[in-house]
Design a protein around this motif. Structure first.
Motif, mmCIF file in Angstrom:
data_model
loop_
_atom_site.group_PDB
_atom_site.id
_atom_site.type_symbol
_atom_site.label_atom_id
_atom_site.label_comp_id
_atom_site.label_asym_id
_atom_site.label_seq_id
_atom_site.Cartn_x
_atom_site.Cartn_y
_atom_site.Cartn_z
ATOM 1 N N VAL A 1 0.873 -1.250 -0.001
ATOM 2 C CA VAL A 1 -0.128 0.009 -0.044
ATOM 3 C C VAL A 1 1.057 1.337 -0.029
ATOM 4 C CG1 VAL A 1 -1.980 -1.017 1.226
ATOM 5 C CG2 VAL A 1 -0.237 0.058 2.312
ATOM 6 N N ALA A 2 2.163 1.290 0.370
ATOM 7 C CA ALA A 2 2.818 2.526 0.617
ATOM 8 C C ALA A 2 3.262 3.268 -0.556
ATOM 9 C CB ALA A 2 3.943 2.200 1.528
ATOM 10 N N GLY A 3 3.621 2.738 -1.656
ATOM 11 C CA GLY A 3 4.135 3.210 -2.873
ATOM 12 C C GLY A 3 5.339 3.858 -3.059
ATOM 13 N N GLU A 4 5.738 4.686 -3.313
ATOM 14 C CA GLU A 4 7.259 5.135 -3.640
ATOM 15 C C GLU A 4 7.727 5.458 -2.276
ATOM 16 O OE1 GLU A 4 9.450 5.209 -6.033
ATOM 17 O OE2 GLU A 4 8.159 4.590 -7.626
ATOM 18 N N GLU A 5 7.136 6.232 -1.357
ATOM 19 C CA GLU A 5 7.358 6.470 -0.091
ATOM 20 C C GLU A 5 7.788 5.446 0.701
ATOM 21 O OE1 GLU A 5 4.103 7.652 -1.031
ATOM 22 O OE2 GLU A 5 5.000 9.560 -2.090
ATOM 23 N N GLY A 6 7.037 4.429 0.651
ATOM 24 C CA GLY A 6 7.151 3.381 1.299
ATOM 25 C C GLY A 6 8.623 2.255 0.928
ATOM 26 N N VAL A 7 8.634 2.526 -0.288
ATOM 27 C CA VAL A 7 9.798 1.775 -1.061
ATOM 28 C C VAL A 7 11.194 2.465 -0.276
ATOM 29 C CG1 VAL A 7 11.010 1.495 -2.954
ATOM 30 C CG2 VAL A 7 8.720 1.053 -3.084
ATOM 31 N N ALA A 8 11.253 3.710 -0.135
ATOM 32 C CA ALA A 8 12.236 4.601 0.602
ATOM 33 C C ALA A 8 12.380 4.153 1.997
ATOM 34 C CB ALA A 8 12.131 5.948 0.367
ATOM 35 N N GLN A 9 11.343 3.929 2.593
ATOM 36 C CA GLN A 9 11.414 3.391 4.007
ATOM 37 C C GLN A 9 11.905 2.339 4.255
ATOM 38 O OE1 GLN A 9 10.682 4.925 6.968
ATOM 39 N NE2 GLN A 9 10.624 3.432 8.148
ATOM 40 N N LEU A 10 11.216 1.225 3.213
ATOM 41 C CA LEU A 10 11.800 -0.215 3.315
ATOM 42 C C LEU A 10 13.314 -0.343 2.868
ATOM 43 C CD1 LEU A 10 8.572 -1.814 2.248
ATOM 44 C CD2 LEU A 10 9.449 -1.946 4.468
ATOM 45 N N ASP A 11 13.570 0.685 1.882
ATOM 46 C CA ASP A 11 15.109 0.637 1.437
ATOM 47 C C ASP A 11 16.067 0.966 2.640
ATOM 48 O OD1 ASP A 11 17.369 0.577 -0.048
ATOM 49 O OD2 ASP A 11 17.053 2.500 -0.995
ATOM 50 N N ARG A 12 15.640 1.935 3.135
ATOM 51 C CA ARG A 12 16.353 2.266 4.446
ATOM 52 C C ARG A 12 16.598 1.259 5.576
ATOM 53 N NH1 ARG A 12 13.837 7.190 3.418
ATOM 54 N NH2 ARG A 12 12.310 6.622 5.044
ATOM 55 N N MET A 13 15.459 0.357 5.626
ATOM 56 C CA MET A 13 15.506 -0.617 6.642
ATOM 57 C C MET A 13 16.405 -1.682 6.154
ATOM 58 S SD MET A 13 11.501 -0.701 8.201
ATOM 59 C CE MET A 13 12.086 -1.429 9.924
ATOM 60 N N LEU A 14 16.325 -1.789 4.917
ATOM 61 C CA LEU A 14 17.025 -3.071 4.313
ATOM 62 C C LEU A 14 18.491 -2.986 4.023
ATOM 63 C CD1 LEU A 14 17.475 -6.072 2.797
ATOM 64 C CD2 LEU A 14 16.686 -4.730 0.651
ATOM 65 N N ASN A 15 18.837 -1.624 3.669
ATOM 66 C CA ASN A 15 20.275 -1.160 3.174
ATOM 67 C C ASN A 15 20.992 -0.252 4.044
ATOM 68 O OD1 ASN A 15 20.333 -3.249 0.927
ATOM 69 N ND2 ASN A 15 19.064 -1.566 -0.166
ATOM 70 N N GLY A 16 19.935 0.581 4.743
ATOM 71 C CA GLY A 16 20.755 1.827 5.574
ATOM 72 C C GLY A 16 21.308 1.453 6.971
ATOM 73 N N LYS A 17 21.952 2.263 7.297
ATOM 74 C CA LYS A 17 22.484 2.036 8.511
ATOM 75 C C LYS A 17 22.106 3.427 9.409
ATOM 76 C CE LYS A 17 26.827 -0.222 7.130
ATOM 77 N NZ LYS A 17 28.175 0.041 6.951
ATOM 78 N N SER A 18 22.199 3.116 10.932
ATOM 79 C CA SER A 18 21.705 3.936 11.829
ATOM 80 C C SER A 18 22.840 5.097 11.952
ATOM 81 C CB SER A 18 21.333 3.456 13.324
ATOM 82 O OG SER A 18 22.614 3.054 13.725
ATOM 83 N N TRP A 19 22.610 6.219 12.818
ATOM 84 C CA TRP A 19 23.758 6.938 12.918
ATOM 85 C C TRP A 19 24.960 6.470 13.840
ATOM 86 C CZ3 TRP A 19 25.017 8.832 17.833
ATOM 87 C CH2 TRP A 19 24.175 8.554 18.874
ATOM 88 N N LEU A 20 24.658 5.323 14.455
ATOM 89 C CA LEU A 20 25.734 4.879 15.100
ATOM 90 C C LEU A 20 26.555 3.699 14.111
ATOM 91 C CD1 LEU A 20 24.232 4.037 18.625
ATOM 92 C CD2 LEU A 20 25.912 5.649 17.851
#
Length: 176
Positions: free
Chosen positions: A105-124
């Protein structure tokens, strides 16, 4: 509730939705099933409310129903759920249901959120847990958007076998 859903009696949606407040688990599950079959805004809104039900089975059924309906107004509720501590402590089946619903249901914005969860790192410099990253990959598969495929391709050589396996399944689902 099941009869109203099978017969497609849209006018019964408010009454079926009220059944979600009843204490009996089988009745609430039947109500979710009927609301999915009715496929109208009242039903979808009621399903969104069922995401916070006290029973795991009802929450999973509601998330799967919202994914099947691709009910985009549920995006904020699903986003709040995937970021919540409750879902992080939930079992894998429930996490997958919520992430797939969010991806649907989330569209492009949701893809960005899921991409951050999959490939991103926290500030630490830390990544999400492998299970959460795997769930994000499955959510990306449900979106089916080109940006989701790119995000998955970026994680296809991940060193964690749980993540790599989920990414492989997700890529096969998108390419399938």
């Amino acid at each position: 509730a099941r009869l109203a859903g099978r017969q497609g009696i849209a006018a019964a949606a408010p009454e079926v939705a009220r059944q979600l407040a009843r204490p009996e688990l089988p009745l609430r599950l039947a109500a979710v099933e009927a609301l999915l079959a009715l496929r109208n805004p009242v039903s979808a809104h009621a399903l969104q409310g069922a995401l916070g039900d006290g029973e795991r089975e009802v929450r999973i059924a509601a998330a799967r129903a919202l994914a099947a309906l691709r009910y985009t107004p549920a995006r904020p509720a699903l986003e709040a759920a995937i970021d919540s501590r409750r879902l992080r402590e939930a079992d894998l089946t429930e996490r997958i249901a919520f992430f797939e619903a969010y991806g649907a249901v989330a569209g492009e914005e949701g893809v960005a959120q899921l991409d951050r969860m999959l490939n991103g790192k926290s500030w630490l410099g830390r990544k999400e847990t492998p299970e959460m990253r795997a769930c994000a990959a499955l959510g990306l598969a449900r979106s089916g958007l080109p940006a989701a495929r790119r995000a998955l391709a970026g994680a296809s050589a991940d060193t964690d076998p749980v993540v790599r396996s989920a990414v492989g399944r997700a890529l096969r689902a998108i390419d399938g």
